[in-house]
Design a protein around this motif. Structure first.
Motif, mmCIF file in Angstrom:
data_model
loop_
_atom_site.group_PDB
_atom_site.id
_atom_site.type_symbol
_atom_site.label_atom_id
_atom_site.label_comp_id
_atom_site.label_asym_id
_atom_site.label_seq_id
_atom_site.Cartn_x
_atom_site.Cartn_y
_atom_site.Cartn_z
ATOM 1 N N ALA A 295 0.842 -1.203 0.000
ATOM 2 C CA ALA A 295 0.000 0.000 0.000
ATOM 3 C C ALA A 295 0.873 1.247 0.000
ATOM 4 O O ALA A 295 0.598 2.235 -0.708
ATOM 5 N N GLY A 296 1.959 1.206 0.800
ATOM 6 C CA GLY A 296 2.883 2.341 0.804
ATOM 7 C C GLY A 296 3.588 2.520 -0.523
ATOM 8 O O GLY A 296 3.742 3.645 -1.014
ATOM 9 N N ILE A 297 4.000 1.409 -1.146
ATOM 10 C CA ILE A 297 4.668 1.489 -2.445
ATOM 11 C C ILE A 297 3.718 2.027 -3.511
ATOM 12 O O ILE A 297 4.084 2.867 -4.334
ATOM 13 N N GLY A 298 2.470 1.524 -3.489
ATOM 14 C CA GLY A 298 1.490 2.011 -4.455
ATOM 15 C C GLY A 298 1.196 3.482 -4.281
ATOM 16 O O GLY A 298 1.101 4.241 -5.252
ATOM 17 N N GLY A 299 1.064 3.908 -3.017
ATOM 18 C CA GLY A 299 0.840 5.331 -2.769
ATOM 19 C C GLY A 299 2.007 6.180 -3.208
ATOM 20 O O GLY A 299 1.832 7.278 -3.754
ATOM 21 N N SER A 300 3.236 5.663 -2.997
ATOM 22 C CA SER A 300 4.423 6.397 -3.429
ATOM 23 C C SER A 300 4.470 6.524 -4.948
ATOM 24 O O SER A 300 4.857 7.571 -5.490
ATOM 25 N N ALA A 301 4.062 5.453 -5.649
ATOM 26 C CA ALA A 301 4.034 5.503 -7.118
ATOM 27 C C ALA A 301 3.018 6.534 -7.602
ATOM 28 O O ALA A 301 3.280 7.293 -8.548
ATOM 29 N N LEU A 302 1.845 6.558 -6.951
ATOM 30 C CA LEU A 302 0.838 7.549 -7.340
ATOM 31 C C LEU A 302 1.328 8.963 -7.070
ATOM 32 O O LEU A 302 1.105 9.876 -7.876
ATOM 33 N N LYS A 303 2.018 9.134 -5.941
ATOM 34 C CA LYS A 303 2.544 10.465 -5.610
ATOM 35 C C LYS A 303 3.594 10.899 -6.640
ATOM 36 O O LYS A 303 3.596 12.051 -7.094
ATOM 37 N N SER A 304 4.488 9.969 -7.017
ATOM 38 C CA SER A 304 5.507 10.297 -8.017
ATOM 39 C C SER A 304 4.871 10.653 -9.353
ATOM 40 O O SER A 304 5.302 11.599 -10.029
ATOM 41 N N ARG A 305 3.834 9.910 -9.719
ATOM 42 C CA ARG A 305 3.135 10.206 -10.976
ATOM 43 C C ARG A 305 2.489 11.586 -10.918
ATOM 44 O O ARG A 305 2.567 12.359 -11.881
ATOM 45 N N GLN A 306 1.870 11.896 -9.775
ATOM 46 C CA GLN A 306 1.236 13.204 -9.628
ATOM 47 C C GLN A 306 2.265 14.319 -9.688
ATOM 48 O O GLN A 306 2.039 15.364 -10.329
ATOM 49 N N GLU A 307 3.412 14.118 -9.038
ATOM 50 C CA GLU A 307 4.472 15.126 -9.075
ATOM 51 C C GLU A 307 5.009 15.304 -10.491
ATOM 52 O O GLU A 307 5.313 16.430 -10.909
ATOM 53 N N ASN A 308 5.135 14.194 -11.232
ATOM 54 C CA ASN A 308 5.598 14.299 -12.621
ATOM 55 C C ASN A 308 4.600 15.068 -13.476
ATOM 56 O O ASN A 308 4.989 15.881 -14.329
ATOM 57 N N ILE A 309 3.316 14.815 -13.248
ATOM 58 C CA ILE A 309 2.291 15.537 -14.007
ATOM 59 C C ILE A 309 2.331 17.023 -13.670
ATOM 60 O O ILE A 309 2.259 17.884 -14.559
#
Length: 209
Positions: A101-115
């Protein structure tokens, strides 16, 4: 005020406290609903919250706390296991899930930051484009002013002078009158060409000529 704005206005430790409070609330509800209804999926909410608004160390702390709180709630609810190893195994499985869950949330956060970074770059490029267009407009305005206030007036003065010289020489039947007339026509052509160049500029700049 949105949740993101509220969280950005708070310190990391205040947000960590909110995540811990969320884990404790989920654990208590998990305890009172007994082991027949497992709520381990809901522990992902405070974990993702910690990923999104705190740092890595805080997120690891929330993940470990979630595993401990789930183990406590499961034990206090009296969940029957065939052996203690089964309970340890289930706790390990939950810990792995919380880690994912933490890894998935981190991936979503990284994607949001990239966007967000991509959008910021697009906005910056648009600002640069507007600055370039504005610089070009200022340069054209300067050229228009040079033509109207400088070159055209200078050529007009020379044309007037050569026209007067031609008329003066023609009155005295001097052969140089023809040369003065040709020079006068050349200057008039130069004025026309300068005005044609000015007419190719934007309408707002043409009015200045």
């Amino acid at each position: 005020m949105t949740l993101g704005q509220y969280c950005r206005a708070r310190s990391k430790y205040a947000l960590l406290a909110l995540a811990v409070l969320g884990v404790l609330i989920v654990g208590y509800v998990d305890y009172i609903t007994r082991y027949e209804v497992s709520l381990f999926l809901f522990y992902a909410a405070p974990i993702v919250f910690a990923v999104w608004y705190t740092d890595r160390n805080c997120t690891i702390l929330v993940i470990l706390l979630s595993a401990v709180v789930w183990w406590w709630a499961d034990s206090m609810a009296g969940h029957p296991y065939f052996s203690s190893w089964a309970h340890v195994w289930e706790t390990g499985v939950r810990l792995v899930f919380f880690g994912f869950a933490g890894i998935g949330g981190s991936a979503l956060k990284s994607r949001q930051e990239n966007i967000e970074a991509w959008v910021a770059n697009i906005q910056r490029l648009r600002e640069l484009e507007r600055e370039i267009v504005a610089a070009g407009a200022r340069e054209q305005e300067r050229m228009s002013a040079d033509l109207s206030d400088g070159l055209c007036q200078y050529l007009a003065g020379l044309a007037y002078f050569t026209g007067s010289l031609r008329d003066h020489l023609s009155e005295r039947c001097r052969p140089e009158a023809k040369m003065a007339g040709e020079l006068h026509e050349l200057l008039r052509d130069a004025i026309v060409q300068a005005r044609n160049i000015a007419h190719e500029m934007p309408a707002g700049q043409q009015r200045k000529l």
